[in-house]
Write a protein that holds these residues in place. Structure first.
Motif, PDB file in Angstrom:
ATOM      1  N   SER A 204      -8.777   8.058   1.753  1.00 31.74           N
ATOM      2  CA  SER A 204      -9.360   6.723   1.865  1.00 31.74           C
ATOM      3  C   SER A 204      -9.613   6.175   0.480  1.00 31.74           C
ATOM      4  CB  SER A 204     -10.692   6.791   2.613  1.00 31.74           C
ATOM      5  OG  SER A 204     -10.495   7.292   3.914  1.00 31.74           O
ATOM      6  N   ALA A 205      -9.492   4.865   0.354  1.00 30.68           N
ATOM      7  CA  ALA A 205      -9.818   4.220  -0.922  1.00 30.68           C
ATOM      8  C   ALA A 205     -11.241   4.606  -1.298  1.00 30.68           C
ATOM      9  CB  ALA A 205      -9.674   2.711  -0.809  1.00 30.68           C
TER      10      ALA A 205
ATOM     11  N   ARG B  37       0.101   0.015 -11.134  1.00 30.93           N
ATOM     12  CA  ARG B  37      -0.953   0.885 -10.609  1.00 30.93           C
ATOM     13  C   ARG B  37      -1.555   1.763 -11.708  1.00 30.93           C
ATOM     14  NH1 ARG B  37       3.768   3.396  -7.169  1.00 30.93           N
ATOM     15  NH2 ARG B  37       3.929   1.189  -6.921  1.00 30.93           N
TER      16      ARG B  37
ATOM     17  N   GLU C 229      -7.771   4.166  -5.656  1.00 28.72           N
ATOM     18  CA  GLU C 229      -7.763   2.717  -5.480  1.00 28.72           C
ATOM     19  C   GLU C 229      -7.142   2.353  -4.133  1.00 28.72           C
ATOM     20  OE1 GLU C 229      -8.654   0.001  -7.969  1.00 28.72           O
ATOM     21  OE2 GLU C 229      -9.954   1.760  -8.131  1.00 28.72           O
ATOM     22  N   PRO C 230      -7.491   1.174  -3.601  1.00 32.42           N
ATOM     23  CA  PRO C 230      -6.828   0.710  -2.364  1.00 32.42           C
ATOM     24  C   PRO C 230      -5.330   0.549  -2.599  1.00 32.42           C
ATOM     25  CG  PRO C 230      -8.694  -0.705  -2.952  1.00 32.42           C
ATOM     26  CD  PRO C 230      -8.474   0.236  -4.095  1.00 32.42           C
ATOM     27  N   ALA C 231      -4.547   0.731  -1.551  1.00 32.35           N
ATOM     28  CA  ALA C 231      -3.087   0.617  -1.662  1.00 32.35           C
ATOM     29  C   ALA C 231      -2.656  -0.829  -1.484  1.00 32.35           C
ATOM     30  CB  ALA C 231      -2.419   1.503  -0.634  1.00 32.35           C
ATOM     31  N   GLU C 232      -2.270  -1.445  -2.572  1.00 31.31           N
ATOM     32  CA  GLU C 232      -1.714  -2.804  -2.491  1.00 31.31           C
ATOM     33  C   GLU C 232      -0.197  -2.748  -2.480  1.00 31.31           C
ATOM     34  OE1 GLU C 232      -3.499  -5.122  -5.591  1.00 31.31           O
ATOM     35  OE2 GLU C 232      -5.508  -4.473  -5.039  1.00 31.31           O
TER      36      GLU C 232
ATOM     37  N   ALA D 140       1.140   1.829   1.656  1.00 25.84           N
ATOM     38  CA  ALA D 140       0.486   0.536   1.921  1.00 25.84           C
ATOM     39  C   ALA D 140       0.798   0.092   3.347  1.00 25.84           C
ATOM     40  CB  ALA D 140       0.952  -0.500   0.922  1.00 25.84           C
ATOM     41  N   PRO D 141      -0.172  -0.448   4.065  1.00 26.01           N
ATOM     42  CA  PRO D 141      -1.492  -0.835   3.600  1.00 26.01           C
ATOM     43  C   PRO D 141      -2.514   0.301   3.602  1.00 26.01           C
ATOM     44  CG  PRO D 141      -1.261  -1.524   5.856  1.00 26.01           C
ATOM     45  CD  PRO D 141       0.052  -0.880   5.455  1.00 26.01           C
ATOM     46  N   ALA D 142      -2.150   1.497   4.138  1.00 26.39           N
ATOM     47  CA  ALA D 142      -3.078   2.634   4.089  1.00 26.39           C
ATOM     48  C   ALA D 142      -3.125   3.173   2.664  1.00 26.39           C
ATOM     49  CB  ALA D 142      -2.610   3.724   5.044  1.00 26.39           C
ATOM     50  N   ALA D 143      -4.216   3.811   2.317  1.00 27.38           N
ATOM     51  CA  ALA D 143      -4.344   4.414   0.990  1.00 27.38           C
ATOM     52  C   ALA D 143      -3.798   5.836   1.019  1.00 27.38           C
ATOM     53  CB  ALA D 143      -5.806   4.423   0.552  1.00 27.38           C
TER      54      ALA D 143
END
Length: 175
Positions: free
Chosen positions: A70-71, A92, A130-133, A138-141
């Motif tokens: 998780s982020a 990134r 970090e969050p997955a951009e 992506a979109p999951a981390a």
């Protein structure tokens, strides 16, 4: 005894077959597992995308593993080493640790407060995921973890799991 041309090949075949007879089974000594590092995430994460190196260095492939997380998760050093890179690669944030003996591990996307040259011990926090951009998850981390030995990428899981093949041992019968 006189050896005729027809008997010589038969004798050679018999000698080869007798020489190739299996030896009596002997116990195989258990070896210590090859794994000596710790997982960079706690608890042990699922592998979302396995190591899949390219056939040639210039071809596309997956030069590490993606670990489910998780982020905001804390990313930890899998082994002692020295921080040799903290910064952005393309789009990134990346942290790279030199573990000695030609081994370097990299983690992305990881926001790290560490500076170049900082010595880290096994399980020292390196930063947060970090969050997955962008990226495969992506979109999951997920945490991308790569390990190089010299210039060659190797499977990071070999350092945290015993990846040797299973060996069947001879059965001595009932006790």
């Amino acid at each position: 005894m006189r050896l005729t041309p027809r008997i010589v090949p038969l004798l050679l075949l018999a000698a080869a077959l007798l020489g190739a007879a299996p030896a009596a089974p002997h116990p195989v000594e258990a070896q210590a597992p090859q794994a000596s590092w710790s997982w960079p995430l706690e608890p042990r994460p699922a592998v979302v995308h396995p190591f899949d190196p390219p056939e040639r260095p210039w071809l596309s492939g997956h030069r590490g593993v993606d670990l489910a997380a998780s982020a905001g998760a804390t990313v930890r050093a899998p082994a002692p080493g020295t921080v040799v890179f903290v910064g952005w690669v393309v789009d990134r944030p990346v942290v790279t640790i030199d573990h000695g003996d030609g081994l370097r591990s990299s983690f992305e996307p990881v926001d790290s407060p560490l500076a170049l040259g900082v010595e880290v011990e096994k399980e020292t926090p390196l930063g947060t995921l970090e969050p997955a951009e962008v990226g495969h998850c992506a979109p999951a981390a997920c945490l991308h973890w790569g390990v190089r030995r010299g210039d060659e990428y190797v499977d990071p899981l070999q350092f945290v799991e015993d990846r040797r093949p299973s060996v069947l041992l001879p059965w001595a019968g009932p006790p």
